[in-house]
Write a protein that holds these residues in place. Structure first.
Motif, mmCIF file in Angstrom:
data_model
loop_
_atom_site.group_PDB
_atom_site.id
_atom_site.type_symbol
_atom_site.label_atom_id
_atom_site.label_comp_id
_atom_site.label_asym_id
_atom_site.label_seq_id
_atom_site.Cartn_x
_atom_site.Cartn_y
_atom_site.Cartn_z
ATOM 1 N N GLY A 21 -43.287 85.515 -50.501
ATOM 2 C CA GLY A 21 -42.266 85.616 -49.458
ATOM 3 C C GLY A 21 -42.811 85.804 -48.067
ATOM 4 N N ALA A 22 -44.133 85.687 -47.871
ATOM 5 C CA ALA A 22 -44.720 85.886 -46.547
ATOM 6 C C ALA A 22 -44.322 84.745 -45.614
ATOM 7 N N HIS A 23 -44.058 85.077 -44.365
ATOM 8 C CA HIS A 23 -43.731 84.076 -43.357
ATOM 9 C C HIS A 23 -44.039 84.657 -41.978
ATOM 10 N N GLY A 24 -44.274 83.780 -41.029
ATOM 11 C CA GLY A 24 -44.594 84.211 -39.676
ATOM 12 C C GLY A 24 -45.997 83.771 -39.276
ATOM 13 N N ASP A 25 -46.523 84.404 -38.233
ATOM 14 C CA ASP A 25 -47.854 84.079 -37.709
ATOM 15 C C ASP A 25 -48.887 85.025 -38.315
ATOM 16 N N TYR A 26 -49.890 84.435 -38.943
ATOM 17 C CA TYR A 26 -50.971 85.197 -39.559
ATOM 18 C C TYR A 26 -52.308 84.793 -38.939
ATOM 19 N N GLN A 27 -53.273 85.696 -39.058
ATOM 20 C CA GLN A 27 -54.627 85.451 -38.577
ATOM 21 C C GLN A 27 -55.591 85.623 -39.744
ATOM 22 N N VAL A 28 -56.326 84.564 -40.055
ATOM 23 C CA VAL A 28 -57.305 84.588 -41.136
ATOM 24 C C VAL A 28 -58.687 84.768 -40.524
ATOM 25 N N SER A 29 -59.402 85.804 -40.949
ATOM 26 C CA SER A 29 -60.729 86.118 -40.407
ATOM 27 C C SER A 29 -61.783 85.974 -41.497
ATOM 28 N N LEU A 30 -62.964 85.548 -41.076
ATOM 29 C CA LEU A 30 -64.119 85.392 -41.967
ATOM 30 C C LEU A 30 -65.203 86.363 -41.508
ATOM 31 N N ARG A 31 -65.677 87.189 -42.443
ATOM 32 C CA ARG A 31 -66.680 88.194 -42.107
ATOM 33 C C ARG A 31 -67.837 88.123 -43.110
ATOM 34 N N TYR A 32 -69.051 88.298 -42.569
ATOM 35 C CA TYR A 32 -70.237 88.323 -43.428
ATOM 36 C C TYR A 32 -71.225 89.347 -42.858
#
Length: 387
Positions: A252-263
């Motif tokens: 049910g997620a909706h809207g603006d999301y930010q996907v981050s990549l970390r190492y």
């Protein structure tokens, strides 16, 4: 003639002197004109070089409960920024552990002005991890930018930073992207899923085998939720590899999301993700709100119709309206007697007034306008021709 030509010659000579003076001034200014654009260009280049975001503090040390003033410049105009005090951080290595190492509850948001500058007061709070600490300023939306300023939280414990393991050092070489598409079930609230695709290169002196990345998803201004994803393979020194990692949101997620990549505790890339609203769920609830009340109403009316007395039922429920028949017409005629157990003859010859005979086989009635004495006969003479 001479007296008239003298003033004219004087005026022409003055005009020539004025023209010569104007030309001399113009020739003197021409070499200086190219210098002005060059100076403006150098100033523009200087301003472009200074567009790197910077952060300054009113004081470099304060205790918990105090307040400092944070200033900044070189940011994008009208950009939304988040200001945090983070532990286990340096200006060289950044914030190790991401915003999980920051005092998020005491953070502040600020919007830059038209020149990309800001000024904001920030309460001093202790981060959840030991110092060294910094005041971390980063953009919330749009193009990503960040800057740190060294800060000491008085009374907060200090611990050495974790050592970098191995000689391998990975860096993102190309722009990250999200691949995949949502199915029909996502329209009805299924978890949205994508694949984060990026290319990394090993800038270190040793190979990196089976690196473990962290994928973080953040909604709005909230801190990202990190999840470890291991990639199977080896990246040699000086080599690069194309990596795909699955990313999945809650149902049910909706809207603006930010996907981050970390190492290795360092954020390598960030990718925005706009998730559409699951309108199928909304349609389902609308239909449910319409169908359930209608069904309850029908059931309630059926129960009421069963339990109420028969006499109070509507005529349409008891039976259809029947037009009056011969029996009803006989009941309305005065003097007519209805004999129980007898059936009247049907048809146009039945007389409702005279009634039927007593015999059970009688099926017809005597017409009222004919009697035995008045009925015409063949033997009875007529009065025609007689006096």
């Amino acid at each position: 003639m001479t007296g008239q030509a003298g003033p004219a010659a004087h005026r022409s000579g003055s005009h020539r002197w004025a023209a010569a003076l104007f030309v001399a001034l113009l020739m003197a200014l021409l070499p200086a004109l190219p210098v002005l654009p060059a100076t403006g260009a150098r100033a523009a280049v200087t301003r472009a070089a200074d567009t790197k975001p910077v952060v300054t503090l009113s004081t470099q040390q304060a205790g918990k409960g105090g307040e400092i003033t944070v200033k900044g410049g070189g940011w994008r105009p009208k950009a939304l920024l988040m200001i945090l005090i983070c532990g286990r951080s340096t200006t060289d290595r950044g914030v190790i552990g991401g915003t999980n190492s920051c005092a998020n509850a005491e953070g502040r948001a600020v919007t830059t002005d038209a020149r990309g500058a800001f000024r904001k007061k920030l309460p001093v709070a202790e981060p959840p991890v030991p110092c060294p600490c910094v005041v971390h300023v980063a953009t919330v939306t749009g193009e990503q930018a960040a800057a740190d300023a060294v800060f000491v939280v008085a009374g907060h414990p200090i611990a050495p930073l974790p050592k970098e393991t191995g000689g391998g050092r990975l860096a993102v070489l190309a722009t990250t992207r999200l691949e995949g598409d949502s199915g029909v079930l996502t329209w009805f609230g299924a978890p949205p899923a994508r694949r984060l695709v990026f290319t990394v290169g090993n800038l270190g002196s040793a190979s990196v085998k089976d690196p473990v990345f962290e994928i973080g998803t953040a909604h709005g201004v909230f801190a990202p939720q990190w999840e470890e994803q291991q990639w199977r393979g080896t990246i040699g020194s000086g080599r690069k590899a194309r990596i795909e990692l699955p990313v999945e949101l809650a149902a049910g997620a909706h809207g603006d999301y930010q996907v981050s990549l970390r190492y290795g505790g360092k954020v390598l890339a960030e990718q925005p993700w706009g998730v559409g609203r699951p309108w199928g769920v909304t349609l389902f609830w609308i239909l449910l709100c319409l169908v359930v009340p209608a069904a309850v109403f029908r059931i309630g009316m059926a129960v009421v119709d069963k339990v109420r007395p028969r006499s109070s039922r509507a005529p349409g429920r008891a039976g259809r309206h029947r037009p009056p028949g011969p029996a009803d017409a006989t009941a309305k005629i005065p003097g007519a007697v209805r004999i129980p157990g007898r059936r009247r003859a049907r048809g146009p010859a039945a007389d409702p007034v005279a009634g039927a005979t007593d015999g059970p086989a009688a099926t017809t009635a005597v017409l009222p306008w004919f009697t035995p004495d008045s009925a015409p006969s063949e033997n009875r003479p007529t009065t025609k021709g007689h006096s």
